[in-house]
Design a protein around this motif. Structure first.
Motif, PDB file in Angstrom:
ATOM      1  N   LEU A   1       0.826  -1.192   0.000  1.00  0.00           N
ATOM      2  CA  LEU A   1       0.000   0.000   0.000  1.00  0.00           C
ATOM      3  C   LEU A   1       0.869   1.255   0.000  1.00  0.00           C
ATOM      4  N   ILE A   2       0.337   2.334  -0.550  1.00  0.00           N
ATOM      5  CA  ILE A   2       0.941   3.654  -0.375  1.00  0.00           C
ATOM      6  C   ILE A   2       0.378   4.178   0.947  1.00  0.00           C
ATOM      7  N   LEU A   3       1.135   4.011   2.010  1.00  0.00           N
ATOM      8  CA  LEU A   3       0.609   4.244   3.346  1.00  0.00           C
ATOM      9  C   LEU A   3       0.126   5.672   3.548  1.00  0.00           C
ATOM     10  N   ASP A   4       0.815   6.640   2.943  1.00  0.00           N
ATOM     11  CA  ASP A   4       0.405   8.035   3.123  1.00  0.00           C
ATOM     12  C   ASP A   4      -1.037   8.254   2.681  1.00  0.00           C
ATOM     13  N   GLU A   5      -1.433   7.572   1.591  1.00  0.00           N
ATOM     14  CA  GLU A   5      -2.807   7.728   1.105  1.00  0.00           C
ATOM     15  C   GLU A   5      -3.813   7.197   2.124  1.00  0.00           C
ATOM     16  N   HIS A   6      -3.488   6.072   2.730  1.00  0.00           N
ATOM     17  CA  HIS A   6      -4.418   5.469   3.688  1.00  0.00           C
ATOM     18  C   HIS A   6      -4.407   6.205   5.023  1.00  0.00           C
ATOM     19  N   LEU A   7      -3.249   6.684   5.425  1.00  0.00           N
ATOM     20  CA  LEU A   7      -3.185   7.479   6.652  1.00  0.00           C
ATOM     21  C   LEU A   7      -4.028   8.741   6.522  1.00  0.00           C
ATOM     22  N   ALA A   8      -4.038   9.306   5.297  1.00  0.00           N
ATOM     23  CA  ALA A   8      -4.842  10.520   5.069  1.00  0.00           C
ATOM     24  C   ALA A   8      -6.330  10.233   5.150  1.00  0.00           C
TER      25      ALA A   8
END
Length: 214
Positions: free
Chosen positions: A72-79
């Protein structure tokens, strides 16, 4: 594989990705796939099981294959963490229902019929378990037949098929658990998303599932 011969002639390195579609090839498409190996410099497969299948089933050179798991692109999910969960009521799901989510293409190898069979057994004992199946349509006649069968089996209100959603994060949040009984996978991004949102999971031993659980 368009361009493979030209790449070789011009000495342009060819890196080919291995997910899961090759496992469904038959006849001439399979012959073309195997013949194209001579023009491939390196493969990147998304899971160890995908690599093993390529080597053991088709005899590909293991030395040409690097296994790099999907992620996953973690930054996208954290957002998205602060986004509200989807309203379960829009799908006819009560707060007291136990909701499984299945994020997968509407395709036979994703094993929707196995989920339907399980739900038919569950319905004999209880009425508060539901499956929300979201995904894109691959072959319309298959999904049309599946919808007809679900209705004929009296599962229309328990195996829900609302179609494709671009953002599934609110749906993961609204669900109680994740369900992925696929026959074939490369490495399921939906599985990673379910892990990110802390959901219990029921998975078949395919694709990246053994590595992710390990």
């Amino acid at each position: 594989t368009r361009g493979y011969r030209t790449f070789r002639k011009l000495r342009i390195p060819n890196i080919t990705f291995i997910h899961n579609i090759y496992a469904m090839l038959r006849d001439q498409p399979l012959k073309d796939f195997l013949n194209a190996d001579q023009f491939v410099d390196r493969y990147i497969s998304v899971s160890s099981l995908a690599t093993e299948y390529l080597v053991e089933r088709y005899g590909f050179d293991r030395g040409k294959i690097d296994t790099i798991p999907n992620g996953l692109i973690l930054d996208e999910h954290l957002a998205r963490l602060n986004q509200p969960a989807a309203d379960r009521r829009q799908f006819g799901v009560k707060d007291t229902d136990y909701l499984f989510i299945n994020v997968a293409s509407y395709n036979l190898h994703k094993n929707h019929y196995l989920m339907a069979d399980a739900m038919r057994l569950i319905r004999r004992k209880r009425d508060d378990i539901k499956i929300l199946c979201v995904g894109n349509v691959i072959y319309p006649p298959h999904i049309d037949q599946l919808r007809q069968d679900i209705e004929a089996w009296g599962l229309k209100e328990h195996m829900l098929m609302p179609g494709y959603f671009e953002d599934v994060a609110p749906l993961h949040k609204a669900a109680d658990a994740f369900l992925l009984p696929s026959l074939i996978e490369g490495w399921s991004i939906a599985m990673n998303e379910a892990m990110f949102y802390g959901k219990p999971m029921i998975l078949t031993e395919t694709g990246g599932a053994p590595e992710a659980i390990g």
